[in-house]
Design an enzyme around this catalytic site. Structure first.
Site, PDB file in Angstrom:
ATOM      1  N   ARG A  97     -20.918 -29.086 -19.048  1.00  0.00           N
ATOM      2  CA  ARG A  97     -19.651 -29.412 -20.236  1.00  0.00           C
ATOM      3  C   ARG A  97     -20.090 -29.240 -21.721  1.00  0.00           C
ATOM      4  O   ARG A  97     -20.254 -29.806 -22.396  1.00  0.00           O
ATOM      5  CB  ARG A  97     -18.873 -30.601 -20.333  1.00  0.00           C
ATOM      6  CG  ARG A  97     -19.895 -31.694 -20.285  1.00  0.00           C
ATOM      7  CD  ARG A  97     -19.394 -32.832 -20.494  1.00  0.00           C
ATOM      8  NE  ARG A  97     -19.570 -33.749 -20.125  1.00  0.00           N
ATOM      9  CZ  ARG A  97     -19.639 -35.170 -20.399  1.00  0.00           C
ATOM     10  NH1 ARG A  97     -17.904 -35.330 -21.246  1.00  0.00           N
ATOM     11  NH2 ARG A  97     -20.280 -36.197 -19.816  1.00  0.00           N
ATOM     12  N   LYS A 117     -22.291 -31.238 -26.329  1.00  0.00           N
ATOM     13  CA  LYS A 117     -21.811 -32.131 -25.196  1.00  0.00           C
ATOM     14  C   LYS A 117     -20.572 -31.791 -25.514  1.00  0.00           C
ATOM     15  O   LYS A 117     -19.645 -32.593 -26.420  1.00  0.00           O
ATOM     16  CB  LYS A 117     -22.616 -32.706 -25.180  1.00  0.00           C
ATOM     17  CG  LYS A 117     -22.291 -34.494 -23.527  1.00  0.00           C
ATOM     18  CD  LYS A 117     -23.218 -35.596 -23.710  1.00  0.00           C
ATOM     19  CE  LYS A 117     -23.235 -35.736 -22.482  1.00  0.00           C
ATOM     20  NZ  LYS A 117     -23.706 -37.144 -22.229  1.00  0.00           N
ATOM     21  N   ASP A 129     -12.960 -30.518 -16.961  1.00  0.00           N
ATOM     22  CA  ASP A 129     -12.497 -30.015 -17.743  1.00  0.00           C
ATOM     23  C   ASP A 129     -13.317 -29.508 -18.985  1.00  0.00           C
ATOM     24  O   ASP A 129     -13.112 -28.800 -19.464  1.00  0.00           O
ATOM     25  CB  ASP A 129     -11.785 -30.211 -18.497  1.00  0.00           C
ATOM     26  CG  ASP A 129     -12.340 -32.257 -19.193  1.00  0.00           C
ATOM     27  OD1 ASP A 129     -12.846 -32.603 -18.604  1.00  0.00           O
ATOM     28  OD2 ASP A 129     -10.623 -32.453 -19.210  1.00  0.00           O
ATOM     29  N   GLY A 130     -14.988 -29.816 -18.621  1.00  0.00           N
ATOM     30  CA  GLY A 130     -15.720 -29.146 -19.647  1.00  0.00           C
ATOM     31  C   GLY A 130     -15.935 -30.140 -20.961  1.00  0.00           C
ATOM     32  O   GLY A 130     -16.215 -29.507 -21.986  1.00  0.00           O
ATOM     33  N   ARG A 180     -26.197 -33.260 -29.873  1.00  0.00           N
ATOM     34  CA  ARG A 180     -28.004 -33.671 -29.424  1.00  0.00           C
ATOM     35  C   ARG A 180     -28.720 -33.257 -29.481  1.00  0.00           C
ATOM     36  O   ARG A 180     -29.267 -31.903 -29.540  1.00  0.00           O
ATOM     37  CB  ARG A 180     -27.129 -34.274 -27.799  1.00  0.00           C
ATOM     38  CG  ARG A 180     -28.509 -34.713 -27.251  1.00  0.00           C
ATOM     39  CD  ARG A 180     -27.987 -35.245 -25.394  1.00  0.00           C
ATOM     40  NE  ARG A 180     -28.065 -34.585 -24.385  1.00  0.00           N
ATOM     41  CZ  ARG A 180     -27.960 -34.583 -23.491  1.00  0.00           C
ATOM     42  NH1 ARG A 180     -27.596 -36.342 -23.570  1.00  0.00           N
ATOM     43  NH2 ARG A 180     -27.643 -34.138 -22.464  1.00  0.00           N
ATOM     44  N   ARG A 187     -35.079 -31.221 -16.692  1.00  0.00           N
ATOM     45  CA  ARG A 187     -34.980 -32.796 -16.095  1.00  0.00           C
ATOM     46  C   ARG A 187     -35.902 -32.259 -14.666  1.00  0.00           C
ATOM     47  O   ARG A 187     -36.163 -31.320 -14.153  1.00  0.00           O
ATOM     48  CB  ARG A 187     -33.654 -32.657 -15.897  1.00  0.00           C
ATOM     49  CG  ARG A 187     -32.980 -32.695 -17.490  1.00  0.00           C
ATOM     50  CD  ARG A 187     -31.376 -32.553 -16.351  1.00  0.00           C
ATOM     51  NE  ARG A 187     -30.262 -31.639 -18.038  1.00  0.00           N
ATOM     52  CZ  ARG A 187     -29.593 -32.487 -18.250  1.00  0.00           C
ATOM     53  NH1 ARG A 187     -29.475 -33.634 -17.187  1.00  0.00           N
ATOM     54  NH2 ARG A 187     -29.226 -32.176 -19.475  1.00  0.00           N
ATOM     55  N   ASP A 256     -31.460 -35.801 -11.859  1.00  0.00           N
ATOM     56  CA  ASP A 256     -30.703 -34.601 -13.056  1.00  0.00           C
ATOM     57  C   ASP A 256     -30.350 -35.276 -15.198  1.00  0.00           C
ATOM     58  O   ASP A 256     -30.370 -34.506 -15.622  1.00  0.00           O
ATOM     59  CB  ASP A 256     -29.189 -34.132 -13.020  1.00  0.00           C
ATOM     60  CG  ASP A 256     -28.548 -35.340 -12.981  1.00  0.00           C
ATOM     61  OD1 ASP A 256     -28.598 -36.061 -11.511  1.00  0.00           O
ATOM     62  OD2 ASP A 256     -27.454 -35.023 -13.022  1.00  0.00           O
ATOM     63  N   ASN A 257     -30.584 -36.897 -15.064  1.00  0.00           N
ATOM     64  CA  ASN A 257     -30.729 -37.592 -15.561  1.00  0.00           C
ATOM     65  C   ASN A 257     -32.435 -37.991 -16.082  1.00  0.00           C
ATOM     66  O   ASN A 257     -32.563 -38.906 -16.649  1.00  0.00           O
ATOM     67  CB  ASN A 257     -29.628 -38.229 -15.847  1.00  0.00           C
ATOM     68  CG  ASN A 257     -28.467 -38.368 -15.598  1.00  0.00           C
ATOM     69  OD1 ASN A 257     -27.713 -37.457 -16.773  1.00  0.00           O
ATOM     70  ND2 ASN A 257     -27.180 -38.883 -15.528  1.00  0.00           N
ATOM     71  N   ASP A 266     -29.351 -38.817 -21.150  1.00  0.00           N
ATOM     72  CA  ASP A 266     -27.820 -39.302 -20.429  1.00  0.00           C
ATOM     73  C   ASP A 266     -27.355 -41.033 -20.224  1.00  0.00           C
ATOM     74  O   ASP A 266     -27.193 -40.991 -19.149  1.00  0.00           O
ATOM     75  CB  ASP A 266     -27.475 -38.231 -19.471  1.00  0.00           C
ATOM     76  CG  ASP A 266     -26.873 -36.659 -19.765  1.00  0.00           C
ATOM     77  OD1 ASP A 266     -27.058 -36.708 -20.262  1.00  0.00           O
ATOM     78  OD2 ASP A 266     -27.078 -36.430 -18.666  1.00  0.00           O
TER      79      ASP A 266
HETATM   80  P1  AMP Z   1     -23.355 -37.018 -15.879  1.00  0.00           P
HETATM   81  O1  AMP Z   1     -23.146 -38.417 -15.125  1.00  0.00           O
HETATM   82  O2  AMP Z   1     -23.325 -36.424 -17.281  1.00  0.00           O
HETATM   83  O3  AMP Z   1     -24.606 -36.561 -15.634  1.00  0.00           O
HETATM   84  O4  AMP Z   1     -23.575 -35.178 -15.731  1.00  0.00           O
HETATM   85  C1  AMP Z   1     -22.894 -35.137 -14.095  1.00  0.00           C
HETATM   86  C2  AMP Z   1     -22.733 -33.734 -14.625  1.00  0.00           C
HETATM   87  O5  AMP Z   1     -21.497 -33.452 -14.437  1.00  0.00           O
HETATM   88  C3  AMP Z   1     -23.373 -32.860 -14.865  1.00  0.00           C
HETATM   89  O6  AMP Z   1     -23.807 -31.191 -14.613  1.00  0.00           O
HETATM   90  C4  AMP Z   1     -22.243 -32.652 -15.919  1.00  0.00           C
HETATM   91  O7  AMP Z   1     -22.274 -31.188 -17.013  1.00  0.00           O
HETATM   92  C5  AMP Z   1     -20.795 -32.482 -15.380  1.00  0.00           C
HETATM   93  N1  AMP Z   1     -19.834 -33.218 -15.729  1.00  0.00           N
HETATM   94  C6  AMP Z   1     -19.733 -34.550 -16.185  1.00  0.00           C
HETATM   95  N2  AMP Z   1     -18.182 -34.481 -17.528  1.00  0.00           N
HETATM   96  C7  AMP Z   1     -17.969 -32.671 -16.910  1.00  0.00           C
HETATM   97  C8  AMP Z   1     -16.843 -32.546 -17.337  1.00  0.00           C
HETATM   98  N3  AMP Z   1     -15.792 -33.084 -18.120  1.00  0.00           N
HETATM   99  N4  AMP Z   1     -16.691 -31.066 -17.130  1.00  0.00           N
HETATM  100  C9  AMP Z   1     -17.266 -30.757 -16.443  1.00  0.00           C
HETATM  101  N5  AMP Z   1     -18.709 -31.213 -15.817  1.00  0.00           N
HETATM  102  C10 AMP Z   1     -18.429 -32.202 -16.290  1.00  0.00           C
HETATM  103 MG    MG Z   2     -26.450 -36.249 -16.726  1.00  0.00          MG
END
Ligand code: AMP
Ligand code: MG
Length: 491
Positions: A97, A117, A129-130, A180, A187, A256-257, A266
């Site tokens: 997203r 973001k 949902d992006g 951002r 990462r 990934d963070n 993140d």
């Molecule tokens: P995060 O926990 O924010 O580090 O996200 C982990 C993964 O989930 C990353 O690949 C994000 O891009 C994806 N992600 C988180 N929230 C959404 C969302 N609402 N729609 C699509 N991808 C998401």
């Molecule tokens: Mg992340």
């Protein structure tokens, strides 16, 4: 402005080096337009620093720009591919997203990623949902800016706009997009992703790119990739020690963070300690306490091990020798971490030089703090005085004993007590984004469209090391009914 020239008049200066990397590093794609964007907050100071002239466009035009509805000239948007260990489990991820709209180069040559973001679904979105909700985007804005003002490496926040569209989580929420700014978005998980690709070519390209962008001093060294692991580890140690200094709990230290640049990235369910307890966890999704306050050093080392593992093909032709080289670096984590931690704690207590009793003094204070549920931030700040701190919980025999030992150690300093107090003032913030204050500001913004609390909080957090009696309210720990026990990603 009549047409859409405003798009190109704010001073973007894009040079998109990531875009020039091979196609399998990312997916080219535009943000998905939104129906009715409105600016919620713009970071004017950061805009000035980046050389952006945001006074020129109207609010409406700014909303178009910071929602991705109108992309400026030179922008080449993409969603990055990456993988990651999430709570210990390996997964293929990517920006689900988020859209990197380009790299802006400032007049002094500083290169920063500009990323949206919440800007719409990408091929990496899986079931998401992006989109993003206003609360979590403002949360990232507040805490990342607070971290910056605390002098801790971090990505920053340039703007938040609402989208005019709803997002559905546990309830229906306002959609929002955060802009951002980061020194890059590479990462540990980006390396893990490329290590899964067959020919291994991309891995070397990424490592060379990372060295070019963040560690140019390693170019030409005999073992640049081994040096890269060490350099990333050292930056992560510095970051981690800063987190521990101010009581920060990241909450989702998945690979990934963790940014290669050494910036905090993140902001999800992150939070700051109020009362000191090393086992503190706020995140509702961290049931196993994997990312507890005091587990962060162990996890940093674990993540660096994953980084080293992914780089192994570049370390040596012989896989066993490569593993031995990687292992040696990973095992070397503790000594520099312990040294950096101890020297940080010495600064918090106003110690110059070293005394063999320091470690015990530090350990005893932490033990006392834990036992009495003392406020982590305020305790260190309260110590900045030649008289014993005032307050109920300091009137205990064990504290008085400790305080007298501390005072003796302070007098042994090679420098004056005033210098020790200056050191303490610079190492111990008076103001941190306390969870209950953050929640209050977000509630007012989200539920009542009242942004005054948000602005006030940002003002309070703008100079965190300066005593400001007028903001005393913001130094208070939460009352029992205000205490925040759990934070949520809200993704
Ligand atoms: P995060 O926990 O924010 O580090 O996200 C982990 C993964 O989930 C990353 O690949 C994000 O891009 C994806 N992600 C988180 N929230 C959404 C969302 N609402 N729609 C699509 N991808 C998401
Ligand atoms: Mg992340």
């Amino acid at each position: 402005m009549s047409d859409d020239t405003y798009k190109n008049q704010i001073g973007w200066n894009f040079d998109n080096s990531y875009f020039r990397l091979p196609g399998y590093f990312y997916t080219k794609m535009h943000p998905i337009p939104v129906s009715d964007p409105h600016v919620v907050i713009i970071n004017q100071k950061l805009a000035n620093k980046l050389g952006l002239m945001l006074e020129k466009p109207s609010k409406k035009e700014l909303a178009q720009l910071f929602s991705g509805n109108a992309l400026p000239k030179g922008s080449e948007p993409l969603a990055q591919a990456y993988a990651g260990h999430q709570f210990g489990h390996f997964t293929l991820l990517g920006d689900g997203r988020a859209h990197l709209i380009g790299e802006h180069v400032t007049s002094d040559g500083t290169r920063v990623d500009i990323q949206f973001k919440g800007s719409g679904k990408t091929p990496y979105a899986k079931r998401g949902d992006g989109r993003a909700a206003l609360g979590p985007m403002l949360r990232e804005y507040i805490i990342s800016e607070a971290m910056h003002n605390l002098g801790i490496p971090t990505t920053r926040s340039l703007a938040v706009v609402t989208t005019g569209e709803k997002v559905y989580r546990e309830s229906m929420l306002q959609g929002a997009i955060l802009t951002r700014v980061a020194s890059s978005h590479m990462r540990v998980g980006t390396f893990q992703y490329l290590a899964t690709q067959k020919d291994g070519k991309g891995l070397k390209q990424l490592a060379d790119y990372a060295i070019d962008r963040h560690y140019p001093e390693l170019k030409g060294s005999e073992q640049p990739y081994l040096e890269l692991i060490k350099a990333v580890m050292n930056r992560q140690i510095d970051l981690l020690v800063n987190w521990l200094r101010v009581g920060f709990i990241h909450g989702v230290m998945n690979t990934d963070n963790m940014a290669i640049s050494g910036e905090t990235i993140d902001y999800g369910p992150c939070a700051f300690l109020d009362s000191y307890d090393p086992e503190t966890v706020f995140s509702s999704i961290d049931q196993m306490k994997r990312y507890a306050y005091a587990n962060q050093p162990h996890i940093t080392q674990w993540n660096i091990a994953r980084f080293a593992e992914s780089l192994m093909p570049l370390l040596h032709k012989d896989i066993e020798q490569a593993a031995a080289l990687a292992e040696e670096v990973i095992q070397s984590f503790n000594a520099p971490f312990q040294t950096a931690w101890l020297s940080m704690m010495r600064r918090k207590l106003g110690f110059f030089g070293e005394d063999k009793a320091d470690e015990l003094l530090i350990a005893d204070l932490l033990k006392w703090m834990k036992h009495h549920h003392a406020d982590y931030t305020n305790t260190f700040r309260d110590l900045i005085s030649e008289t014993i701190p005032k307050g109920d919980y300091y009137v205990t025999e064990d504290f008085q004993d400790w305080w007298e030992r501390w005072l003796i150690r302070l007098k042994q300093n090679s420098e004056s007590t005033e210098s020790a107090f200056s050191l303490m003032r610079a190492s111990n913030p008076a103001f941190i984004p306390r969870n209950h204050q953050v929640e209050k500001a977000l509630f007012a913004a989200e539920e009542q469209s009242d942004f005054s609390k948000l602005h006030k909080l940002l003002e309070v957090l703008s100079e965190p090391y300066v005593d400001k009696p007028e903001y005393k309210e913001f130094q208070k720990p939460p009352k029992p009914e205000e205490r925040v026990y759990q934070t949520f990603c809200g993704t």
